[in-house]
Motif scaffolding. Structure first.
Motif, mmCIF file in Angstrom:
data_model
loop_
_atom_site.group_PDB
_atom_site.id
_atom_site.type_symbol
_atom_site.label_atom_id
_atom_site.label_comp_id
_atom_site.label_asym_id
_atom_site.label_seq_id
_atom_site.Cartn_x
_atom_site.Cartn_y
_atom_site.Cartn_z
ATOM 1 N N PRO A 33 0.738 -1.152 0.039
ATOM 2 C CA PRO A 33 -0.073 0.015 -0.159
ATOM 3 C C PRO A 33 0.805 1.321 0.045
ATOM 4 O O PRO A 33 0.375 2.388 -0.395
ATOM 5 C CB PRO A 33 -0.789 -0.373 1.284
ATOM 6 C CG PRO A 33 -0.864 -1.383 1.616
ATOM 7 C CD PRO A 33 0.405 -1.930 1.187
ATOM 8 N N ARG A 34 1.966 1.265 0.550
ATOM 9 C CA ARG A 34 2.707 2.404 0.617
ATOM 10 C C ARG A 34 3.347 2.836 -0.645
ATOM 11 O O ARG A 34 3.836 4.059 -0.757
ATOM 12 C CB ARG A 34 3.984 2.356 1.581
ATOM 13 C CG ARG A 34 4.982 1.524 1.223
ATOM 14 C CD ARG A 34 6.026 1.153 2.255
ATOM 15 N NE ARG A 34 7.143 0.661 1.788
ATOM 16 C CZ ARG A 34 8.054 1.023 1.136
ATOM 17 N NH1 ARG A 34 8.398 2.228 0.609
ATOM 18 N NH2 ARG A 34 9.341 0.446 0.583
ATOM 19 N N ILE A 35 3.469 2.104 -1.845
ATOM 20 C CA ILE A 35 4.205 2.175 -2.850
ATOM 21 C C ILE A 35 3.062 2.692 -4.094
ATOM 22 O O ILE A 35 2.045 1.680 -4.436
ATOM 23 C CB ILE A 35 4.799 1.268 -3.457
ATOM 24 C CG1 ILE A 35 6.051 1.224 -2.554
ATOM 25 C CG2 ILE A 35 5.487 1.611 -4.854
ATOM 26 C CD1 ILE A 35 7.011 -0.139 -2.828
ATOM 27 N N ASP A 36 2.763 3.752 -4.457
ATOM 28 C CA ASP A 36 1.748 4.176 -5.553
ATOM 29 C C ASP A 36 2.369 3.698 -6.910
ATOM 30 O O ASP A 36 3.383 3.204 -7.047
ATOM 31 C CB ASP A 36 1.700 5.705 -5.428
ATOM 32 C CG ASP A 36 0.358 5.962 -6.226
ATOM 33 O OD1 ASP A 36 -0.515 5.227 -6.536
ATOM 34 O OD2 ASP A 36 -0.038 7.353 -6.048
ATOM 35 N N HIS A 37 1.395 3.656 -7.767
ATOM 36 C CA HIS A 37 1.770 3.657 -9.271
ATOM 37 C C HIS A 37 0.811 4.620 -10.115
ATOM 38 O O HIS A 37 -0.063 5.048 -9.862
ATOM 39 C CB HIS A 37 1.373 2.159 -9.333
ATOM 40 C CG HIS A 37 -0.084 1.668 -9.635
ATOM 41 N ND1 HIS A 37 -0.823 1.391 -8.449
ATOM 42 C CD2 HIS A 37 -0.966 1.818 -10.666
ATOM 43 C CE1 HIS A 37 -2.098 1.035 -9.012
ATOM 44 N NE2 HIS A 37 -2.065 1.446 -10.151
ATOM 45 N N ALA A 38 1.374 4.574 -11.512
ATOM 46 C CA ALA A 38 0.738 5.520 -12.582
ATOM 47 C C ALA A 38 1.099 4.909 -13.684
ATOM 48 O O ALA A 38 2.065 4.266 -13.972
ATOM 49 C CB ALA A 38 1.023 6.930 -12.186
ATOM 50 N N GLU A 39 0.201 5.242 -14.750
ATOM 51 C CA GLU A 39 0.548 4.905 -15.942
ATOM 52 C C GLU A 39 0.459 5.996 -17.110
ATOM 53 O O GLU A 39 -0.508 6.809 -16.881
ATOM 54 C CB GLU A 39 -0.254 3.777 -16.338
ATOM 55 C CG GLU A 39 -0.012 2.416 -15.481
ATOM 56 C CD GLU A 39 -1.323 1.648 -16.075
ATOM 57 O OE1 GLU A 39 -1.240 0.926 -17.271
ATOM 58 O OE2 GLU A 39 -1.822 0.803 -15.205
ATOM 59 N N ILE A 40 1.186 6.181 -18.027
ATOM 60 C CA ILE A 40 1.446 7.113 -19.036
ATOM 61 C C ILE A 40 1.269 6.622 -20.464
ATOM 62 O O ILE A 40 2.119 5.722 -20.748
ATOM 63 C CB ILE A 40 2.197 8.460 -18.903
ATOM 64 C CG1 ILE A 40 2.324 9.042 -17.714
ATOM 65 C CG2 ILE A 40 2.184 9.190 -20.184
ATOM 66 C CD1 ILE A 40 3.365 10.098 -17.368
ATOM 67 N N ALA A 41 0.237 6.473 -21.270
ATOM 68 C CA ALA A 41 0.063 6.263 -22.526
ATOM 69 C C ALA A 41 0.148 7.325 -23.723
ATOM 70 O O ALA A 41 -0.305 8.276 -23.551
ATOM 71 C CB ALA A 41 -1.362 5.468 -22.626
#
Length: 395
Positions: A176-184
């Protein structure tokens, strides 16, 4: 090359990396500008390494870390990196003694990378072209993604069409402490393409229809035009297309060649019919053509070439006889000939184009013996006595 049309994505990137620890995925087709986006980012210390088709063990991470200048008082475990990082090995603790268990040795190496990154924070490790990742680096990235220290980000870039495993597995078990994101990252718009061309080429030229807005294709095409060459497929892009095409199985290759002769995206049945691929092989062949990045699904159920510039490169691989055959299929079925079956009629038409039995067999995925039987039946049903008469009667 000027940086055009990526302001929104650059803001997304900067905003995401301001919230470490974070895992960020950047996806986009070849030449769309993933590397350039990272290079344009300022204010975020970054280590960058790239995967390569030869898949060197831990290659991208070694490349990213080889020029680091770590602080003193490092964790002794970082000494395990000395054999991999001779450029900065003198700044690392002594190499620990070897271990008998290879799995334990590898775990120590992974912990050493994690510890070294932690000593450099705030820092972002960027690994590019993960579609070419080697097995060792793949496992290392999965380990890092789950254990990122505070102040450390992990960014990976990849081409979805060249990926043989889901890169999103990195996100599968994040704590839970590590966030994530995505860019296309998609192609440039027509307006953005025109602005880029204006920066690169004196005068005006509408290159969006040819390039589809892919920045590298725009750059290469403007270079050709500036050199006085006729607009066409740039050599680098042509070679990349031909390498991919040659690596495809025969059914998929025929489908791509058929797509190069069709003006607009079409459904699977039409495309495989034009290609002359049996239905039982069409679905798999189409999937392989899409997976390798030569075709794409433009709208649900309708497929076409991924880049307009690839049309010429693919068309050059088609023989004149095959080209006539494809155009005839696009134009629609001819009137039935006598009492020939559909397969006999198709074999007769190929014979009319001058193909040998072996070539017809390869084209229709039949045995040469079966082709011979079909031709004999066609001659008998049409009242002909020689193959030459068959050719004259069907052209």
């Amino acid at each position: 090359m000027p940086f055009v049309g990526r302001e929104r994505e650059l803001r997304q990137l900067a905003d995401a990396l301001s919230r470490p620890p974070l895992v960020l995925l950047i996806e986009g087709e070849a030449g769309v500008g993933k590397t350039r986006l990272l290079h344009e980012l300022t204010g975020h210390p970054m280590l960058v390494g790239s995967c390569h088709p030869m898949r060197f063990p831990y290659g991208p991470v070694v490349e990213a870390l080889r020029d680091v200048r770590p602080m003193r008082d490092l964790n002794p475990i970082t000494g395990a990196l000395r054999p991999f990082l001779p450029e900065c090995g003198h700044l690392l603790p002594p190499t620990p003694p070897p271990l008998q268990d290879a799995m334990v040795e590898r775990h120590r190496l992974f912990r050493a990378v994690l510890s070294l990154l932690g000593s450099l924070r705030p820092i972002t490790l960027a690994v590019e072209d993960v579609h070419w990742v080697d097995p060792g680096t793949r496992e290392l990235l999965a380990f890092l993604a789950r254990c990122l220290p505070d102040g450390v980000n992990l960014v990976v870039t990849y081409r979805a069409e060249d990926l043989c495993h889901p890169v999103t597995e990195l996100l599968g078990h994040l704590p839970p402490r590590i966030d994530h994101a995505e860019i296309a990252l998609g192609p440039l718009t027509a307006e953005e393409t025109a602005l880029l061309v204006k920066h690169l080429l004196p005068g005006s030229a509408d290159l969006w229809p040819l390039t589809g807005g892919v920045p590298r294709a725009v750059e290469e095409l403007t270079r050709m035009l500036a050199d006085g060459q006729e607009p066409g497929t740039p050599p680098a892009l042509r070679d990349a297309v031909l390498v991919k095409l040659a690596a495809l199985p025969r059914a998929a290759r025929h489908i791509v060649q058929a797509a190069s002769q069709v003006e607009h995206p079409v459904c699977e049945d039409v495309l495989t019919g034009v290609a002359g691929v049996p239905p039982e092989q069409g679905e798999r062949g189409l999937s392989e053509a899409v997976r390798c990045g030569l075709l794409r699904e433009w709208t649900p159920g309708r497929y076409g070439l991924r880049q307009p510039l690839t049309r010429q490169a693919v068309s050059e691989t088609i023989t004149p006889a095959a080209g006539r055959r494809l155009r005839r299929r696009i134009a629609g079925p001819a009137e039935p000939q006598g009492t020939l079956s559909p397969r006999e009629e198709e074999v007769a038409r190929l014979a009319a184009d001058g193909l040998t039995n072996k070539e017809i067999a390869e084209s229709l995925f039949l045995s040469p013996r079966t082709v011979e039987v079909h031709i004999a039946n066609a001659l008998r049903k049409l009242g002909l006595t020689s193959r030459r008469q068959l050719t004259l009667g069907t052209t």
